[in-house]
Design a protein around this motif. Structure first.
Motif, PDB file in Angstrom:
ATOM      1  N   VAL A  19       7.904  -7.523  -5.994  1.00 50.39           N
ATOM      2  CA  VAL A  19       7.505  -6.111  -5.900  1.00 50.39           C
ATOM      3  C   VAL A  19       7.413  -5.627  -4.455  1.00 50.39           C
ATOM      4  O   VAL A  19       7.482  -4.425  -4.200  1.00 50.39           O
ATOM      5  N   SER A  39       7.673   6.226  -8.035  1.00 54.41           N
ATOM      6  CA  SER A  39       6.834   5.404  -8.905  1.00 54.41           C
ATOM      7  C   SER A  39       7.468   4.022  -9.061  1.00 54.41           C
ATOM      8  O   SER A  39       8.673   3.909  -9.319  1.00 54.41           O
ATOM      9  N   GLY A  40       6.658   2.994  -8.843  1.00 52.03           N
ATOM     10  CA  GLY A  40       7.168   1.630  -8.952  1.00 52.03           C
ATOM     11  C   GLY A  40       7.748   1.075  -7.672  1.00 52.03           C
ATOM     12  O   GLY A  40       8.218  -0.070  -7.640  1.00 52.03           O
ATOM     13  N   LYS A  43       3.763   0.991  -3.774  1.00 47.42           N
ATOM     14  CA  LYS A  43       2.670   1.577  -2.975  1.00 47.42           C
ATOM     15  C   LYS A  43       1.314   0.938  -3.308  1.00 47.42           C
ATOM     16  O   LYS A  43       0.575   0.523  -2.426  1.00 47.42           O
ATOM     17  N   SER A  44       0.976   0.903  -4.596  1.00 47.94           N
ATOM     18  CA  SER A  44      -0.327   0.331  -4.974  1.00 47.94           C
ATOM     19  C   SER A  44      -0.381  -1.145  -4.621  1.00 47.94           C
ATOM     20  O   SER A  44      -1.426  -1.640  -4.165  1.00 47.94           O
ATOM     21  N   SER A  45       0.720  -1.846  -4.796  1.00 45.21           N
ATOM     22  CA  SER A  45       0.740  -3.278  -4.462  1.00 45.21           C
ATOM     23  C   SER A  45       0.453  -3.479  -2.983  1.00 45.21           C
ATOM     24  O   SER A  45      -0.328  -4.356  -2.602  1.00 45.21           O
ATOM     25  N   HIS A 191       1.917  10.877  -3.811  1.00 48.79           N
ATOM     26  CA  HIS A 191       3.121  11.634  -4.186  1.00 48.79           C
ATOM     27  C   HIS A 191       2.975  13.084  -3.727  1.00 48.79           C
ATOM     28  O   HIS A 191       3.840  13.908  -4.003  1.00 48.79           O
TER      29      HIS A 191
HETATM   30  N1  LIG Z   1       1.216  -7.903 -12.591  1.00 47.82           N
HETATM   31  C1  LIG Z   1       2.482  -7.478 -12.530  1.00 47.82           C
HETATM   32  N2  LIG Z   1       3.494  -8.145 -13.117  1.00 47.82           N
HETATM   33  C2  LIG Z   1       4.755  -7.719 -13.028  1.00 47.82           C
HETATM   34  N3  LIG Z   1       5.135  -6.597 -12.378  1.00 47.82           N
HETATM   35  C3  LIG Z   1       4.174  -5.884 -11.770  1.00 47.82           C
HETATM   36  C4  LIG Z   1       2.796  -6.260 -11.804  1.00 47.82           C
HETATM   37  N4  LIG Z   1       2.077  -5.347 -11.095  1.00 47.82           N
HETATM   38  C5  LIG Z   1       2.967  -4.442 -10.644  1.00 47.82           C
HETATM   39  N5  LIG Z   1       4.220  -4.760 -11.057  1.00 47.82           N
HETATM   40  C6  LIG Z   1       5.454  -4.021 -10.770  1.00 47.82           C
HETATM   41  O1  LIG Z   1       5.537  -3.858  -9.375  1.00 47.82           O
HETATM   42  C7  LIG Z   1       6.215  -2.642  -9.074  1.00 47.82           C
HETATM   43  C8  LIG Z   1       5.403  -1.883  -8.062  1.00 47.82           C
HETATM   44  O2  LIG Z   1       4.209  -1.409  -8.697  1.00 47.82           O
HETATM   45  P1  LIG Z   1       3.181  -0.500  -7.917  1.00 47.82           P
HETATM   46  O3  LIG Z   1       2.042  -0.226  -8.846  1.00 47.82           O
HETATM   47  O4  LIG Z   1       2.874  -1.139  -6.615  1.00 47.82           O
HETATM   48  O5  LIG Z   1       4.059   0.823  -7.682  1.00 47.82           O
HETATM   49  P2  LIG Z   1       3.650   2.266  -7.141  1.00 47.82           P
HETATM   50  O6  LIG Z   1       4.654   2.661  -6.117  1.00 47.82           O
HETATM   51  O7  LIG Z   1       2.225   2.260  -6.723  1.00 47.82           O
HETATM   52  O8  LIG Z   1       3.831   3.155  -8.440  1.00 47.82           O
HETATM   53  P3  LIG Z   1       3.079   4.500  -8.954  1.00 47.82           P
HETATM   54  O9  LIG Z   1       3.506   5.595  -7.997  1.00 47.82           O
HETATM   55  O10 LIG Z   1       3.616   4.680 -10.328  1.00 47.82           O
HETATM   56  O11 LIG Z   1       1.591   4.231  -8.911  1.00 47.82           O
HETATM   57  C9  LIG Z   1       6.409  -1.925 -10.400  1.00 47.82           C
HETATM   58  O12 LIG Z   1       7.743  -2.088 -10.815  1.00 47.82           O
HETATM   59  C10 LIG Z   1       5.444  -2.619 -11.335  1.00 47.82           C
HETATM   60  O13 LIG Z   1       5.917  -2.583 -12.670  1.00 47.82           O
END
Ligand SMILES: Nc1ncnc2c1ncn2[C@@H]1O[C@H](COP(=O)(O)OP(=O)(O)OP(=O)(O)O)[C@@H](O)[C@H]1O
Length: 225
Positions: A19, A39-40, A43-45, A191
């Motif tokens: 990720v 999205s995805g 960012k949150s990670s 966003h």
């Molecule tokens: N525990 C997990 N197992 C597998 N994949 C994961 C896990 N946690 C997150 N992901 C994947 O990691 C990717 C990044 O997720 P993340 O939540 O960091 O994205 P984001 O940019 O914050 O999205 P959003 O804007 O929708 O909040 C996504 O494809 C998500 O499905």
């Protein structure tokens, strides 16, 4: 705050997903930095790594000179998680006070009290209510106040305007800009173009990698070869 060669793999075996991949990022104090991307995109990670609630699979994440996962106090790194994580039975005001009751105030603590901060975020009228009886927008602004009242060196805010109307977005922006001017590095996953527009710098993620960095990140220039 420094990320060097950061990689994050979620899941295992055939379900393993990369990720974050090869993320290098340096951000200095006193800046408001927007973390954008679809999205995805991760960012949150990345927020979770900087806040120390997750560890990278490879590479290093350092905040205020420490490995992020070893930091235990909100005076160093405070988090506004996407799902808020308020204590539902405590009042909004009690939630805001928790980090400083459990630890010490950070280096960028505001001079005024928690009540003033809640007032500036438009939550004073309902601050005595249990968190579970407040609206989602009120809960989110109280969770923001909890992070900023700690006076952290680094504040990690995941979508802080996600439940706000236009008027309250302005209050949220004023509070986060004030925190940055007190010296906090404020990293905001968003966003919201209004947040990105107010930021000193913007980092764009694409598919787990840094696609672009623009603006004043406050990072020292790279050393001469
Ligand atoms: N525990 C997990 N197992 C597998 N994949 C994961 C896990 N946690 C997150 N992901 C994947 O990691 C990717 C990044 O997720 P993340 O939540 O960091 O994205 P984001 O940019 O914050 O999205 P959003 O804007 O929708 O909040 C996504 O494809 C998500 O499905």
């Amino acid at each position: 705050m420094h990320l060097d060669g950061v990689r994050l793999v979620r899941g295992s075996g055939a379900a393993a997903t990369e990720v974050l991949r090869g993320v290098d990022l340096a951000l200095g104090p006193g800046r408001l930095v927007a973390l954008a991307g679809r999205s995805g995109s991760g960012k949150s990670s990345l927020c979770h790594l900087v806040a120390g609630v997750a560890r990278p699979s490879a590479g290093t994440v350092r905040v205020a000179g420490h490995p992020a996962h070893a930091v235990r106090d909100w005076g160093t790194v405070a988090l506004l998680p996407q799902r808020l994580a308020l204590v539902p039975e405590l009042s909004l005001a009690e939630n805001v006070l928790l980090p400083r009751r459990l630890g010490r105030a950070g280096p960028c603590a505001p001079q005024d009290g928690a009540g003033d901060l809640l007032d500036r975020l438009g939550v004073a009228r309902v601050a005595h209510r249990p968190a579970q009886e407040a609206s989602l927008g009120e809960q989110q602004r109280a969770a923001l106040a909890r992070a900023l009242h700690a006076g952290p060196a680094v504040a990690v805010l995941d979508e802080p305007t996600g439940h706000q109307d236009d008027d309250h977005v302005a209050l949220v922006l004023a509070a986060v800009v004030a925190a940055a001017r007190r010296g906090t590095l404020v990293l905001v996953a968003t966003h919201d173009e209004r947040v990105s527009g107010a930021a000193d710098a913007r980092v764009r993620l694409h598919d787990g990698a840094v696609e672009a960095v623009e603006g004043d990140t406050g990072a020292p220039p790279p050393a001469a070869p």
